[in-house]
Write an enzyme that holds these catalytic residues in place. Structure first.
Site, short mmCIF file in Angstrom:
data_model
loop_
_atom_site.label_atom_id
_atom_site.label_comp_id
_atom_site.label_asym_id
_atom_site.label_seq_id
_atom_site.Cartn_x
_atom_site.Cartn_y
_atom_site.Cartn_z
N GLU A 147 48.64 43.29 62.33
CA GLU A 147 48.17 42.05 61.71
C GLU A 147 46.92 41.51 62.38
OE1 GLU A 147 51.34 39.22 61.34
OE2 GLU A 147 52.49 40.49 59.99
N ASP A 188 50.67 40.91 54.91
CA ASP A 188 50.67 40.97 53.45
C ASP A 188 49.86 39.79 52.91
OD1 ASP A 188 51.19 41.46 50.80
OD2 ASP A 188 53.26 40.74 50.87
N ARG A 193 43.96 42.71 49.63
CA ARG A 193 44.41 43.88 48.85
C ARG A 193 43.42 44.21 47.74
NH1 ARG A 193 49.24 41.29 46.72
NH2 ARG A 193 50.53 40.55 48.43
N GLU A 250 57.32 45.93 58.23
CA GLU A 250 58.27 44.83 58.41
C GLU A 250 58.66 44.35 57.03
OE1 GLU A 250 56.63 41.58 60.59
OE2 GLU A 250 56.07 42.80 62.33
N TYR A 282 63.04 43.70 59.63
CA TYR A 282 62.84 42.71 60.68
C TYR A 282 64.07 41.82 60.75
CZ TYR A 282 60.62 39.04 63.36
OH TYR A 282 60.30 38.14 64.34
#
Length: 513
Positions: A147, A188, A193, A250, A282
């Site tokens: 991340e 995410d 994206r 995760e 997770y």
């Protein structure tokens, strides 16, 4: 607060056969393979404290047995001490058929999106971790970052992630190590994206791109969510045709309780199985964020036999028992997918195409490779010394790092901007805060490759916020710790650690001058 949770005693090891050797995992095209068959990740995040979780053999042994009963074949570990002895723990996990997916960075060497660097001191620390673990056959892969980037503006750090990947691959080759896949674990974030995943895998020089891509996604919340409403269909649409393995590094939304892990049926089902290579749940140990699968006696982390938290533990075991993708045989698989095009700068994405990378000079890489002996090759019993060379971990004499554990200890320092949970069900992205089938082949020793025993992420919680400022001064790394200290020793311990131990074991490091 842990005392109010129901507890159940688990006896896991009696019915599980011991595995004396594991075949290594490799990447071919968009899939993982092990011993000639496709490998799917069924993992858990395994950390819980800032300390290295792979040094206490007894604890690893009981945890590995419980994980194997659950159906785990992988663990994710975020921070280790490369100078510690890991033979016992790595052997304990290997005997239960469990692979390790390991982060290369440390608390003070992660690439930071607001001020990205890839410098020699970071490289030296990354190589120390690689040197310490390369000998273990159940090392599945390395993470070059977790991340690091969580905003479109942070995309300026992407070339540094790729540079780190390139230099670590060069180092691996210079040391004549076995080829261990190197990947990246992404937050995410919808605005990244698919540019980020495509950028890290793009280009004609494979030695500069990642080998696999992980996504930390918490979009599927509750049993009423579906493949369409959860946003998973959107994730699938953006990943079809991706040229390297992709999986959930995760997952496990806990907004709706109990957790049913219904997303696992989709990940391992016909909608996604031809694209995705599994998931890591997770997390293993229960903390104040309520993501854990197990507790420990007296509410302490890593304190004897794990106690499953029900019904979550049983729900995951049941789901994994009923998802058994067969995949493809390696010999019959011919990769046909091409690397994605390097994205151009647009919509906030700052990197324009296949830009030159800020890699280190080749002389630095080769000098580092020549500076330490190659670790002893792994054996199934791990009777060789844990470390061929004791490495001194250096911190930059001029840079400083900001580390906060008010959300998740596993997050790199650059990812703390998104510190509050946001569990989206519309595919907009989310970041949390805060094997059932075992296959054996007799080749002189049991070998487990598929759907058997993932990794745990480091988080330090409790009822207190912890703030760490690691500041480098000359040759000594000076750590300033600011926190609200609980009044009782027990709270400090269960919350995660003793301050003195944390400071001296994890952060105050000098060179050998």
């Amino acid at each position: 607060m842990l005392n109010f949770l129901p507890r159940f005693t688990l006896v896991a090891s009696l019915a599980l056969p011991a595995i004396t050797a594991l075949s290594t995992i490799s990447v071919k095209g968009a899939k993982f393979f092990c011993d000639g068959q496709q490998f799917f990740v069924k993992g858990v995040a395994y950390q819980g404290t800032p300390f290295d979780p792979l040094v206490d053999t007894s604890q690893c042994t009981v945890d590995a047995a419980s994980m194997a009963s659950l159906g785990t074949n992988s663990i994710r570990v975020y921070h280790v001490d490369p100078n510690a002895n890991h033979d016992g723990c790595m052997s304990a996990f290997e005997e239960m058929g469990i692979y390790v997916w390991l982060d290369l960075d440390t608390f003070t060497t992660a690439i930071v999106q607001t001020d990205p660097t890839w410098e020699q001191y970071q490289f030296g620390n990354f190589t120390a971790v690689m040197d310490a673990f390369i000998k273990y056959d159940n090392l599945a892969g390395f993470w070059v970052g977790n991340e690091v980037i969580n905003t479109a503006a942070g995309s300026v750090a992407a070339p540094y992630v790729k540079a780190a990947t390139a230099d670590m691959k060069s180092y691996m080759a210079a040391k004549d190590y076995r080829t261990v896949p190197i990947g990246y674990s992404a937050a995410d974030i919808a605005e990244l994206r698919p540019e980020l995943q495509n950028y890290l895998a793009c280009g004609s020089d494979y030695s500069q791109s990642i080998d696999f891509y992980g996504l930390n996604a918490y979009e599927w919340c509750g049993s009423d969510a579906t493949y369409q409403t959860s946003g998973y269909s959107a994730l699938q649409a953006l990943s079809v045709g991706y040229s390297i393995p992709i999986f959930f590094s995760e997952t496990g939304c806990n907004v709706v309780r109990p957790r049913t892990f219904a997303d696992q049926a989709a990940i391992f089902g016909p909608d996604m199985i031809n694209t995705w290579s599994g998931s890591i749940i997770y997390e293993w140990v229960e903390e104040s964020n309520d993501y854990g699968l197990v507790n420990y006696p007296d509410g302490k982390i890593y304190n004897g036999a794990p106690i499953p938290i029900q019904p979550d533990y049983g729900n995951l075991a049941s789901v994994w028992k009923n998802v058994n993708p067969s995949g493809v045989a390696e010999d019959s698989y011919s990769p046909s997918l091409s690397a994605p095009a390097c994205p151009i700068s647009s919509n906030g994405w700052a990197i324009n195409g296949d830009v030159p990378l800020p890699t280190l000079a080749s002389g630095i890489v080769h000098a580092e490779a020549a500076s330490s002996a190659k670790p002893t090759s792994s054996t199934s019993s791990y009777t060789t010394p844990a470390m061929a060379t004791s490495r001194t971990i250096l911190t930059s004499p001029s840079s400083s790092s900001f580390i906060s554990t008010s959300s998740d200890m596993h997050e790199d320092s650059s990812s703390l901007a998104s510190s509050s949970p946001s569990h989206a069900t519309d595919g907009s992205g989310s970041t949390p805060q805060g094997k059932s089938t075992r296959e054996f082949s007799d080749k002189g020793a049991f070998q487990v490759c598929r759907s058997f025993p993932p990794a745990l992420l480091p988080q330090v919680h409790g009822d207190n916020d912890h703030l760490y400022n690691a500041m480098s001064t000359g040759w000594v790394s000076l750590l300033i710790v600011t926190l609200i200290i609980p009044t009782d020793r027990e709270t400090v311990t269960s919350g995660s650690f003793y301050i003195a131990d944390f400071v001296f074991k994890s952060f105050v490091i000098t060179n050998d001058k």
